[in-house]
Write a protein that holds these residues in place. Structure first.
Motif, PDB file in Angstrom:
ATOM      1  N   THR A 254       0.793  -1.223   0.000  1.00  0.00           N
ATOM      2  CA  THR A 254       0.000   0.000   0.000  1.00  0.00           C
ATOM      3  C   THR A 254       0.825   1.273   0.000  1.00  0.00           C
ATOM      4  O   THR A 254       0.294   2.339  -0.260  1.00  0.00           O
TER       5      THR A 254
ATOM      6  N   LEU B  53     -21.927  -3.055  -4.858  1.00  0.00           N
ATOM      7  CA  LEU B  53     -21.920  -1.645  -5.244  1.00  0.00           C
ATOM      8  C   LEU B  53     -23.274  -1.179  -5.771  1.00  0.00           C
ATOM      9  O   LEU B  53     -23.438  -0.005  -6.089  1.00  0.00           O
TER      10      LEU B  53
ATOM     11  N   GLY C   9      -8.259   2.435   4.440  1.00  0.00           N
ATOM     12  CA  GLY C   9      -9.617   1.923   4.399  1.00  0.00           C
ATOM     13  C   GLY C   9     -10.060   1.495   5.777  1.00  0.00           C
ATOM     14  O   GLY C   9      -9.236   1.309   6.686  1.00  0.00           O
TER      15      GLY C   9
ATOM     16  N   THR D 137      -9.846  -8.049  -5.404  1.00  0.00           N
ATOM     17  CA  THR D 137     -11.058  -7.411  -5.934  1.00  0.00           C
ATOM     18  C   THR D 137     -12.119  -8.499  -6.029  1.00  0.00           C
ATOM     19  O   THR D 137     -12.067  -9.368  -6.906  1.00  0.00           O
TER      20      THR D 137
ATOM     21  N   GLU E 223     -13.319  -4.283  -2.515  1.00  0.00           N
ATOM     22  CA  GLU E 223     -11.868  -4.442  -2.597  1.00  0.00           C
ATOM     23  C   GLU E 223     -11.322  -4.645  -1.192  1.00  0.00           C
ATOM     24  O   GLU E 223     -11.442  -3.758  -0.334  1.00  0.00           O
TER      25      GLU E 223
ATOM     26  N   THR F  27     -10.597  -1.362   1.023  1.00  0.00           N
ATOM     27  CA  THR F  27      -9.824  -0.242   0.488  1.00  0.00           C
ATOM     28  C   THR F  27     -10.655   0.715  -0.366  1.00  0.00           C
ATOM     29  O   THR F  27     -10.223   1.834  -0.619  1.00  0.00           O
ATOM     30  N   ASN F  28     -11.831   0.284  -0.807  1.00  0.00           N
ATOM     31  CA  ASN F  28     -12.716   1.219  -1.518  1.00  0.00           C
ATOM     32  C   ASN F  28     -13.867   1.645  -0.613  1.00  0.00           C
ATOM     33  O   ASN F  28     -15.032   1.740  -1.031  1.00  0.00           O
ATOM     34  N   THR F  29     -13.508   1.907   0.661  1.00  0.00           N
ATOM     35  CA  THR F  29     -14.498   2.340   1.659  1.00  0.00           C
ATOM     36  C   THR F  29     -15.320   3.523   1.186  1.00  0.00           C
ATOM     37  O   THR F  29     -16.529   3.622   1.456  1.00  0.00           O
ATOM     38  N   ASP F  30     -14.675   4.456   0.465  1.00  0.00           N
ATOM     39  CA  ASP F  30     -15.360   5.685   0.064  1.00  0.00           C
ATOM     40  C   ASP F  30     -16.538   5.443  -0.873  1.00  0.00           C
ATOM     41  O   ASP F  30     -17.365   6.337  -1.079  1.00  0.00           O
ATOM     42  N   LYS F  31     -16.662   4.227  -1.410  1.00  0.00           N
ATOM     43  CA  LYS F  31     -17.766   3.931  -2.318  1.00  0.00           C
ATOM     44  C   LYS F  31     -19.014   3.438  -1.579  1.00  0.00           C
ATOM     45  O   LYS F  31     -20.054   3.208  -2.192  1.00  0.00           O
TER      46      LYS F  31
END
Length: 719
Positions: A29, A559, A592, A628, A634, A689-693
């Protein structure tokens, strides 16, 4: 920050540039820097760089910059920046190799077992390398004269008295480099051996002064002070004069390279010995004075003649091979050069080239090594041109930039290192095709009787006129270039798998790659691109098949608006809040949200995939896995803290980057004792790691947890 500055450029600038970097690696990372001075970094500035998730100062002058899943790409881009290439590269470690990595690894494998051999080649390399720019500049002046002579504008072979003043001045411009080459080599060699470089330069300069040269003058010969005898072996006169009753052999030392190399090796012993015995308060005066008194006579009487004889002997031997079997010689040189350069073993040949062009050399001031070497260089450049063509065809922006810079440096500068380290050593398919080009160019030169030159020239387009016969040389290098170019253009420089990965990384075949992954999943139908992954558990826990009169709602991809997905634990252990993980990169949630797991007791820790997906990150060290999932989530599983430093020791890796994995499939087995004995924590962060989504990422378990038990719940926003 200027909007024209890219993320890699901004990061390199923020850490103080290539000169401030001691070593440079990356893990799953983050970029890891070891710096000369970490105080120059402004944390707030670094964290404003687009693509940077956070900056973490470390103990000493170590620094970490958090990138996330794109870390390998950013690492490669930084290493490919012109500033990093000019500095020779600073990177090391996994995830892609820099120019310096490849070179160091090759050297370690080939000659790292013998410290004396290693030191010898480093001594040669560092004595010559700084001189390459001035040698290149001088060779271009000579090339300009050659072009003018080809059009009968000047006559460079005329006696000095018959040359116009302008031509004599231009001659002085390039002869300054070659005549005073021994002084320059002595300076660099002295720096390498950590003694005053001006002392070494001054000792060598004594043999180039008008007074020393006057000892060989006709006036002294007429007086009988200097006597000369013709030596048929080297077709030259050997002159001797008696100084203080001792015979002194007189040689022309302009352009010599072996003499300063030998002299400085002895001077270093004398100089360092004097430093130990001369009082500190008078060292500035008496160490140079005593060094001159000892080394100037020793060099003139012993080392100078010995160095000349060594150079003449080696040159004569190679000349004999070239004269008796020119085609063999012309093939051997270009075929071995691609292997000598990465190992740093080409410097002795460079020294011989310089010795051959010295005015009093047994070759008559003509070098016969550089012509065949040109076949290797142009075969190298032809391979680079083919890679450039492929990169344009594949819309591979990164490789196009690398190949463009390397090709320009090669064709107009005669410099092969950007091509070699930036491209050719990274792809195994290139070398066989390139060697065919080397052989073709060498054969043509050999059949034509060989190619010679009277100067040290970088083999580029601009220096073709300095080779004789020029037409033969031009045909040979064109054939070498064309052969490599044709073969690599036809057959490619990457395997099908490497090309597919590169295209996917560049976003060129994203849709095709996704379709291929779906087709490769045995549990899904071929047209199921819009179906949810079977291995993704949902909070609704609907039955797989509902009655016809009461159809059940299908589970949604993670998602999709409103979807709720649970991620299971990848290993057994005790859950801890992410804030308690002893690493600010993870505890702050910058990578994340998620949780830490302290592995359960046992000799071996087994880490498994939480669901079906594709491994986006899986370094050889085995310490981290970015997956993924088919659901779109992710997940990063970081096995231990700072365990990248173990370089794979204690990690039995079961998968590799790009693999498809299924729920519960083993990723790695970790030997607890190995990690703990090395002093590293086994706390394993499990992050989204794609927490913001997502609308929320919650840890839904506490205390002890077993593999495959629900650990994290992610909820997609409603719209």
């Amino acid at each position: 920050m200027a909007t024209t500055t890219s993320t890699p450029e901004a990061i390199l600038e923020a850490v103080g540039g290539p000169g401030n970097i001691v070593s440079f690696t990356h893990c799953a990372t983050r970029l890891r820097f070891e710096l000369h001075d970490a105080s120059v970094i402004d944390k707030a500035t670094v964290e404003k760089i687009p693509g940077v998730m956070g900056a973490v100062p470390q103990a000493g002058d170590r620094y970490q910059i958090v990138i996330g899943g794109a870390v390998a790409s950013v690492y490669e881009q930084i290493n490919n920046l012109p500033a990093m290439k000019a500095a020779g590269g600073s990177g090391s470690g996994s995830g892609g190799q820099t120019d310096a990595d490849v070179k160091a690894a090759a050297r370690a494998k080939a000659r790292g077992k013998n410290a004396l051999v290693d030191a010898f080649f480093e001594y040669l390399s560092d004595s010559f390398r700084p001189l390459l720019p001035v040698l290149l500049g001088a060779s271009l002046i000579i090339a300009g004269e050659a072009i003018c002579e080809a059009f009968h504008l000047i006559n460079t072979h005329a006696e000095n008295v018959d040359k116009p003043a302008t031509l004599l001045f231009v001659d002085a411009m390039f002869r300054s480099v070659f005549y005073f080459l021994p002084v320059m080599v002595a300076y660099n060699a002295s720096k390498k051996l950590k003694i005053d470089p001006w002392v070494g330069a001054s000792v060598m300069a004594a043999l180039l002064t008008p007074e020393f040269l006057f000892l060989s003058s006709q006036e002294f010969k007429d007086k009988g002070v200097t006597t000369c005898v013709h030596n048929a072996a080297i077709n030259s006169d050997l002159c001797t004069v008696h100084v203080a009753g001792l015979p002194l052999q007189l040689n022309g030392y302009g352009g010599q390279v072996f003499v300063p190399l030998l002299m400085v090796a002895v001077l270093a012993l004398v100089y360092k010995g004097l430093v130990k015995v001369v009082p500190d308060n008078v060292q500035m005066v008496f160490v140079p004075f005593l060094s001159f008194c000892i080394m100037m006579p020793v060099t003139a009487f012993l080392i100078g003649p010995l160095g000349v004889w060594i150079g003449n002997g080696l040159g004569t031997g190679l000349k004999l091979l070239n004269d008796t079997a020119p085609i063999i010689f012309a093939i051997i040189i270009p075929m071995v050069y691609p292997f000598l350069v990465p190992l740093g073993l080409h410097w002795p040949l460079n020294a011989l080239m310089l010795a051959n062009i010295a005015p009093n050399s047994p070759t008559g001031g003509k070098d016969f090594i550089q012509g065949p070497m040109g076949a290797w260089n142009f075969a190298c450049f032809g391979a680079t041109a083919a890679v450039l063509l492929w990169s344009i065809r594949d819309r591979d922006r990164e490789m196009r930039q690398t190949a463009t810079g390397a090709l320009f440096a090669g064709l107009f500068g005669g410099i092969s290192e950007p091509s070699l380290y930036g491209i050719h050593l990274r792809f195994k398919r290139i070398y066989p095709f390139m060697l065919v080009g080397c052989a073709v160019g060498g054969i043509i030169e050999g059949i034509g009787g060989g190619v010679k030159t009277g100067t040290f020239a970088f083999t580029s387009l601009l220096t073709i006129p300095v080779f004789d016969p020029m037409v033969l040389y031009a045909i040979a290098v064109a054939a070498a270039f064309g052969t490599s170019f044709f073969l690599i253009t036809t057959f490619g420089y990457r395997t099908k798998e490497e090309r597919a990965e590169a295209l996917a990384a560049a976003g060129v075949i994203e849709a095709d790659a996704a379709a291929a992954s779906a087709a490769a999943t045995a549990t899904a139908p071929a047209d199921a691109a819009d179906e949810p992954a079977a291995a993704t558990a949902t909070a609704a826990d609907e039955p797989a098949e509902a009655p016809a009169d009461e159809p059940a709602e299908e589970p949604k991809p993670a998602l999709e608006p409103g979807a709720v997905t649970e991620i299971v634990a990848p290993l057994a252990g005790t859950i801890m809040p992410l804030s308690k993980v002893d690493d600010p990169v993870f505890s702050t949630g910058v990578v994340g949200q998620g949780a830490g797991i302290s592995p359960a007791d046992g000799k071996t820790i087994v880490v498994t995939a939480p669901a079906a997906g594709t491994l986006a990150v899986a370094p050889d060290s085995g310490h981290a896995y970015g997956i993924t999932l088919d659901s779109g989530v992710e997940v990063l599983i970081h096995v231990g803290l700072d365990t990248v430093q173990l370089a794979g020791k204690g990690f039995d890796v079961k998968v590799k980057q790009g693999d498809r994995v299924t729920a519960g499939q083993e990723l790695v087995r970790v030997d607890r004792k190995t990690v703990e004995d090395a002093g590293y924590s086994l706390t394993t962060p499990v992050l989204i790691t794609n927490t913001d989504k997502f609308a929320s990422v919650e840890v839904i378990a506490e205390g002890e947890i077993s593999p495959d038990a629900p650990l994290i719940r992610v909820t997609a926003p409603e719209s």
